[in-house]
Enzyme design. Structure first.
Site, short mmCIF file in Angstrom:
data_model
loop_
_atom_site.label_atom_id
_atom_site.label_comp_id
_atom_site.label_asym_id
_atom_site.label_seq_id
_atom_site.Cartn_x
_atom_site.Cartn_y
_atom_site.Cartn_z
N LYS A 201 78.34 2.43 36.48
CA LYS A 201 79.11 2.72 35.27
C LYS A 201 78.18 2.83 34.05
CE LYS A 201 82.51 2.47 38.16
NZ LYS A 201 82.27 1.52 39.19
N ARG B 84 62.60 -3.09 51.67
CA ARG B 84 63.84 -3.89 51.62
C ARG B 84 63.58 -5.23 50.93
NH1 ARG B 84 64.93 -7.02 55.65
NH2 ARG B 84 64.34 -5.55 57.28
N ASP C 90 82.15 -10.40 36.55
CA ASP C 90 81.89 -8.97 36.54
C ASP C 90 81.90 -8.56 35.06
OD1 ASP C 90 82.18 -6.19 36.55
OD2 ASP C 90 83.30 -6.19 38.44
N TYR D 92 89.05 -5.73 39.43
CA TYR D 92 88.93 -4.43 40.07
C TYR D 92 89.54 -4.44 41.48
CZ TYR D 92 86.58 -0.58 42.49
OH TYR D 92 86.31 0.51 43.25
#
Ligand code: PLP
Length: 407
Positions: free
Chosen positions: A215, A61, A190, A118
């Protein structure tokens, strides 16, 4: 100098081109076996030199070699000419990356966000951040003056998209970065639609660049991921702390897939952009189409600005403007739905940015989480259709749409 060191130097050099760095930075030859593709490190924990002593890695992590490799590639690709990247972080999804940015804020803080963002980011701001006492004002980001006017004493973050979703608006992020610096506000963008191949907002003075790596970075619709590239060390350290404390890290397999995707990102987005431009021109001349939004068309509301921000180092004739197209059919809702359901090559699906083309209706799909009145206010009409143009041949995609229009 060894072959390995030579390669590392060539790939890591500021002079090396985008494609060279995508292949050679981060993805070095495995020093143990000589494998030209580094092994995937699935280990969740790492043996320590002694009690209370820490090696480079201790627990996945906090850090993992496969994630580090991807983050190094990303940081190099986002750096651009100015070397303005303190580091990159890979998250489990794009939304986890945006969420980490909002965790920089506390109750009472205020965010100025774009209207053309978005649906998931809109939902996060309005239904998660809102509940923690963070206030949000949506503004049209194509109007820098409106952004400045919305800033108040509590404003801590300006959040927008370099190419808006779904109306493909292109805000002047250079101007917005300047305004933010004047008011001591963090900027986050973004950059999913543009990708670091076509726009590198850290060069413009933006503080945080985010991608849904699901994407174009991954590019094959086979994994989820999100990334942040951060301009300065102090902000990077705060975001690393948030990620480690909350745990939304990207798993090693997805890190590998996204790193593999990055190697062909520049090629893919340029080919997809060329086909998108051809399709946008054809759609614009089609009698069943009311309007087309594509930043590479002279009819786009920010066409001039788009020509300076996309591919800023290339002459106009070589520029690419991305592979997303939004258009409005001259038809009632039922017909719009029928078109979306009748394509054969364009899959009816949310998401975008992969090798296969997708079609969707933002009002009922990607932007369904907008309040209906906000959808209406911000031009997300029922007749909008969004295309993600893949790598298929132009003629086949054109024929597919023509057949669906006639269905
Ligand atoms: N940003 C944009 C522009 C997106 O299209 C999406 C997802 O569709 C996201 C962020 C969220 O990314 P993810 O689905 O990887 O969480």
């Amino acid at each position: 100098m060894t072959d390995h060191a030579d390669r590392e130097k060539a790939g890591g050099s500021d002079r090396a081109g985008f494609r060279t760095r995508a292949i050679h930075v981060g993805g070095e030859v495995d020093p143990v076996t000589g494998a030209v593709v580094a092994p995937i490190h699935f280990a969740s924990t790492f043996r320590q030199p002694g009690a209370g002593q820490w090696g480079e890695y201790d627990y996945s992590r906090s850090g993992n070699p496969t994630r580090t490799a991807l983050q190094q590639t990303l940081a190099s690709l986002e750096c651009g000419r100015t070397n303005q990247c303190a580091g990159a972080l890979a998250f489990s999804t794009g939304m986890a990356a945006i969420h980490a940015v909002t965790m920089l804020l506390k109750s009472g803080d205020h965010v100025v966000a774009g209207t053309d963002i978005y649906g998931g980011a809109y939902r996060l701001l309005h239904q998660i951040c809102d509940a923690s006492g963070i206030r949000v004002t949506l503004v049209d980001m194509t109007q820098p003056d409106a952004v400045e006017a919305a800033i108040c004493a509590d404003t801590k973050l300006i959040w927008g998209e370099t190419v808006g979703n779904p109306r493909l608006t292109v805000p002047n992020m250079l101007a917005i970065a300047e305004i933010a610096k004047k008011h001591n506000v963090i900027t986050g963008v973004d950059n999913t639609f543009a990708t670091p191949a076509l726009m590198r907002p850290l060069e413009w003075g933006i503080d945080i660049v985010m991608h849904s790596a699901t994407k174009y970075l991954g590019g094959h619709s086979d994994c989820l991921g999100g990334t942040l590239a951060v301009a300065n060390k102090e902000l990077f350290d705060r975001l690393y702390f948030i990620q480690n404390a909350t745990g939304a890290v990207l798993d090693p397999m997805s890190c590998f897939l996204i790193a593999r995707g990055l190697k062909t990102l520049d090629l893919r987005i340029r080919e997809q952009s060329k086909t998108a431009l051809q399709l946008a021109r054809w759609l614009e001349s089609h009698d069943k189409v009311r309007s087309v939004l594509y930043p590479g068309l002279s009819s786009h509301p920010q066409a001039e600005l788009a020509a300076t921000l996309f591919d800023s180092e290339l002459p106009t004739s070589e520029k690419c403007f991305g592979a997303m197209i939004t258009f409005e059919l001259d038809a009632p809702l039922e017909k719009v739905k029928r078109v979306c359901q009748n394509t054969r090559l364009f899959h009816l699906a949310v998401s975008l940015g992969a090798v296969e083309s997708l079609i969707e209706q933002p009002a009922t799909m990607s932007h369904a989480s907008y309040a209906p009145e906000d959808r209406a206010k911000h031009g997300i009409t029922d007749s909008l259709i969004r295309l993600s143009v893949g790598l298929e041949n132009f003629a086949d995609l054109q024929e597919d749409l023509e057949r669906a229009f006639d269905a």
